[in-house]
Design a protein around this motif. Sequence first.
Motif, mmCIF file in Angstrom:
data_model
loop_
_atom_site.group_PDB
_atom_site.id
_atom_site.type_symbol
_atom_site.label_atom_id
_atom_site.label_comp_id
_atom_site.label_asym_id
_atom_site.label_seq_id
_atom_site.Cartn_x
_atom_site.Cartn_y
_atom_site.Cartn_z
ATOM 1 N N ARG A 41 0.877 -1.174 0.000
ATOM 2 C CA ARG A 41 0.000 0.000 0.000
ATOM 3 C C ARG A 41 0.910 1.219 0.000
ATOM 4 N NH1 ARG A 41 -3.654 -0.299 4.630
ATOM 5 N NH2 ARG A 41 -5.030 -1.480 3.302
ATOM 6 N N THR A 42 0.575 2.188 -0.812
ATOM 7 C CA THR A 42 1.398 3.390 -0.932
ATOM 8 C C THR A 42 1.243 4.261 0.301
ATOM 9 O OG1 THR A 42 1.118 3.311 -3.327
ATOM 10 C CG2 THR A 42 1.934 5.372 -2.401
ATOM 11 N N SER A 43 2.383 4.630 0.880
ATOM 12 C CA SER A 43 2.391 5.485 2.076
ATOM 13 C C SER A 43 2.228 6.949 1.674
ATOM 14 C CB SER A 43 3.707 5.304 2.830
ATOM 15 O OG SER A 43 4.779 5.830 2.063
ATOM 16 N N ALA A 44 2.124 7.825 2.667
ATOM 17 C CA ALA A 44 2.002 9.260 2.414
ATOM 18 C C ALA A 44 3.232 9.801 1.689
ATOM 19 C CB ALA A 44 1.798 10.002 3.736
ATOM 20 N N GLU A 45 4.385 9.131 1.882
ATOM 21 C CA GLU A 45 5.623 9.557 1.216
ATOM 22 C C GLU A 45 5.729 9.014 -0.206
ATOM 23 O OE1 GLU A 45 5.852 7.726 4.216
ATOM 24 O OE2 GLU A 45 5.805 9.530 5.442
ATOM 25 N N GLY A 46 4.754 8.221 -0.634
ATOM 26 C CA GLY A 46 4.772 7.653 -1.980
ATOM 27 C C GLY A 46 5.553 6.356 -2.088
ATOM 28 N N LEU A 47 5.880 5.732 -0.955
ATOM 29 C CA LEU A 47 6.629 4.483 -0.941
ATOM 30 C C LEU A 47 5.678 3.306 -0.726
ATOM 31 C CD1 LEU A 47 9.526 5.709 1.358
ATOM 32 C CD2 LEU A 47 9.543 5.538 -1.136
ATOM 33 N N SER A 48 6.119 2.114 -1.112
ATOM 34 C CA SER A 48 5.285 0.914 -0.987
ATOM 35 C C SER A 48 5.587 0.176 0.306
ATOM 36 C CB SER A 48 5.514 -0.013 -2.178
ATOM 37 O OG SER A 48 5.063 0.593 -3.356
ATOM 38 N N ASP A 49 4.715 0.322 1.305
ATOM 39 C CA ASP A 49 4.832 -0.417 2.548
ATOM 40 C C ASP A 49 4.204 -1.799 2.353
ATOM 41 O OD1 ASP A 49 5.945 1.829 3.775
ATOM 42 O OD2 ASP A 49 4.020 2.511 4.572
ATOM 43 N N ILE A 50 4.736 -2.802 3.053
ATOM 44 C CA ILE A 50 4.224 -4.162 2.947
ATOM 45 C C ILE A 50 3.399 -4.498 4.189
ATOM 46 C CG2 ILE A 50 4.827 -6.601 2.719
ATOM 47 C CD1 ILE A 50 7.414 -5.693 1.322
ATOM 48 N N TYR A 51 2.192 -4.992 3.963
ATOM 49 C CA TYR A 51 1.280 -5.378 5.031
ATOM 50 C C TYR A 51 0.924 -6.855 4.903
ATOM 51 C CZ TYR A 51 0.336 -0.446 6.014
ATOM 52 O OH TYR A 51 0.459 0.880 6.355
ATOM 53 N N ARG A 52 0.431 -7.411 5.996
ATOM 54 C CA ARG A 52 -0.078 -8.780 6.009
ATOM 55 C C ARG A 52 -1.538 -8.718 6.454
ATOM 56 N NH1 ARG A 52 2.540 -14.163 8.460
ATOM 57 N NH2 ARG A 52 0.631 -15.362 8.651
ATOM 58 N N HIS A 53 -2.403 -9.396 5.722
ATOM 59 C CA HIS A 53 -3.837 -9.408 6.022
ATOM 60 C C HIS A 53 -4.247 -10.822 6.402
ATOM 61 C CE1 HIS A 53 -8.082 -8.218 5.580
ATOM 62 N NE2 HIS A 53 -8.244 -9.462 5.169
ATOM 63 N N ASN A 54 -4.753 -10.987 7.622
ATOM 64 C CA ASN A 54 -5.262 -12.276 8.088
ATOM 65 C C ASN A 54 -6.689 -12.433 7.571
ATOM 66 O OD1 ASN A 54 -6.735 -14.173 9.845
ATOM 67 N ND2 ASN A 54 -4.801 -14.269 10.960
ATOM 68 N N VAL A 55 -6.932 -13.479 6.783
ATOM 69 C CA VAL A 55 -8.233 -13.671 6.141
ATOM 70 C C VAL A 55 -9.339 -13.924 7.164
ATOM 71 C CG1 VAL A 55 -9.527 -15.127 4.532
ATOM 72 C CG2 VAL A 55 -7.165 -14.506 4.018
ATOM 73 N N GLU A 56 -9.070 -14.723 8.179
ATOM 74 C CA GLU A 56 -10.096 -15.083 9.159
ATOM 75 C C GLU A 56 -10.519 -13.904 10.020
ATOM 76 O OE1 GLU A 56 -10.394 -18.007 12.970
ATOM 77 O OE2 GLU A 56 -9.552 -18.867 11.142
ATOM 78 N N THR A 57 -9.550 -13.125 10.510
ATOM 79 C CA THR A 57 -9.859 -12.030 11.432
ATOM 80 C C THR A 57 -10.015 -10.674 10.747
ATOM 81 O OG1 THR A 57 -7.537 -11.499 11.872
ATOM 82 C CG2 THR A 57 -8.565 -13.195 13.264
ATOM 83 N N GLY A 58 -9.474 -10.534 9.531
ATOM 84 C CA GLY A 58 -9.492 -9.246 8.846
ATOM 85 C C GLY A 58 -8.426 -8.289 9.346
ATOM 86 N N GLU A 59 -7.585 -8.744 10.268
ATOM 87 C CA GLU A 59 -6.542 -7.893 10.853
ATOM 88 C C GLU A 59 -5.418 -7.647 9.845
ATOM 89 O OE1 GLU A 59 -3.353 -7.916 14.564
ATOM 90 O OE2 GLU A 59 -4.619 -9.662 14.191
ATOM 91 N N GLU A 60 -4.991 -6.392 9.764
ATOM 92 C CA GLU A 60 -3.853 -6.023 8.927
ATOM 93 C C GLU A 60 -2.709 -5.572 9.822
ATOM 94 O OE1 GLU A 60 -4.963 -3.049 6.074
ATOM 95 O OE2 GLU A 60 -6.254 -4.426 4.985
ATOM 96 N N THR A 61 -1.515 -6.083 9.542
ATOM 97 C CA THR A 61 -0.336 -5.675 10.299
ATOM 98 C C THR A 61 0.740 -5.201 9.336
ATOM 99 O OG1 THR A 61 0.453 -7.960 10.319
ATOM 100 C CG2 THR A 61 -0.750 -7.216 12.257
ATOM 101 N N LEU A 62 1.444 -4.153 9.737
ATOM 102 C CA LEU A 62 2.554 -3.628 8.939
ATOM 103 C C LEU A 62 3.732 -4.571 9.080
ATOM 104 C CD1 LEU A 62 3.721 -1.300 7.220
ATOM 105 C CD2 LEU A 62 4.399 -0.211 9.361
ATOM 106 N N VAL A 63 4.228 -5.090 7.972
ATOM 107 C CA VAL A 63 5.365 -6.000 7.967
ATOM 108 C C VAL A 63 6.653 -5.233 7.708
ATOM 109 C CG1 VAL A 63 6.414 -7.979 6.788
ATOM 110 C CG2 VAL A 63 3.959 -7.933 7.194
ATOM 111 N N LEU A 64 6.609 -4.306 6.766
ATOM 112 C CA LEU A 64 7.802 -3.550 6.387
ATOM 113 C C LEU A 64 7.420 -2.135 5.982
ATOM 114 C CD1 LEU A 64 10.798 -3.237 5.608
ATOM 115 C CD2 LEU A 64 10.232 -4.263 3.408
ATOM 116 N N GLU A 65 7.935 -1.165 6.718
ATOM 117 C CA GLU A 65 7.747 0.243 6.362
ATOM 118 C C GLU A 65 8.878 0.626 5.424
ATOM 119 O OE1 GLU A 65 7.299 4.622 8.447
ATOM 120 O OE2 GLU A 65 7.608 2.860 9.709
ATOM 121 N N ALA A 66 8.555 0.911 4.177
ATOM 122 C CA ALA A 66 9.563 1.151 3.136
ATOM 123 C C ALA A 66 10.512 2.301 3.488
ATOM 124 C CB ALA A 66 8.892 1.416 1.794
#
Length: 124
Positions: A41-66
């Motif tokens: 997902r593109t951050s406010a700085e225009g970089l691509s941050d990597i997230y993980r989405h748990n299908v069962e819970t719908g929870e999203e966690t930031l894995v890597l801030e670009a």
Amino acid sequence: MQAQEKKKLTLDDIYGSTKFKGKTVSNIQWLPDGSAFTFTRTSAEGLSDIYRHNVETGEETLVLEAAMLAHDGVKIDMSAYQTTGMQNTLLITGPQRQIWRHSYAAPYFLYDIEDKSVIALAKG
């Protein structure tokens, strides 16, 4: 109560601004067991941050801030990533340099998700 002044919609509003830009994700990669997926997902700085989405819970966690991705104090401009089978590391592709038509060269790094460390796969 005063009537609100209506503002006309312009082409600049549509094409030159982010007023109508939706919240999108890119580079979706499913985990082997299908329980979650990673995406950028593109951050406010225009970089691509990597997230993980748990299908069962719908929870999203930031894995890597670009913006924080660096090796030996040098910022890495990530052009792509791949998840690994065990989901404990990411293969990060640095800036790509075109060699010939469909070929390119790029530095590669392993990013350890747990301790947030970066290892270069080759020198230079």
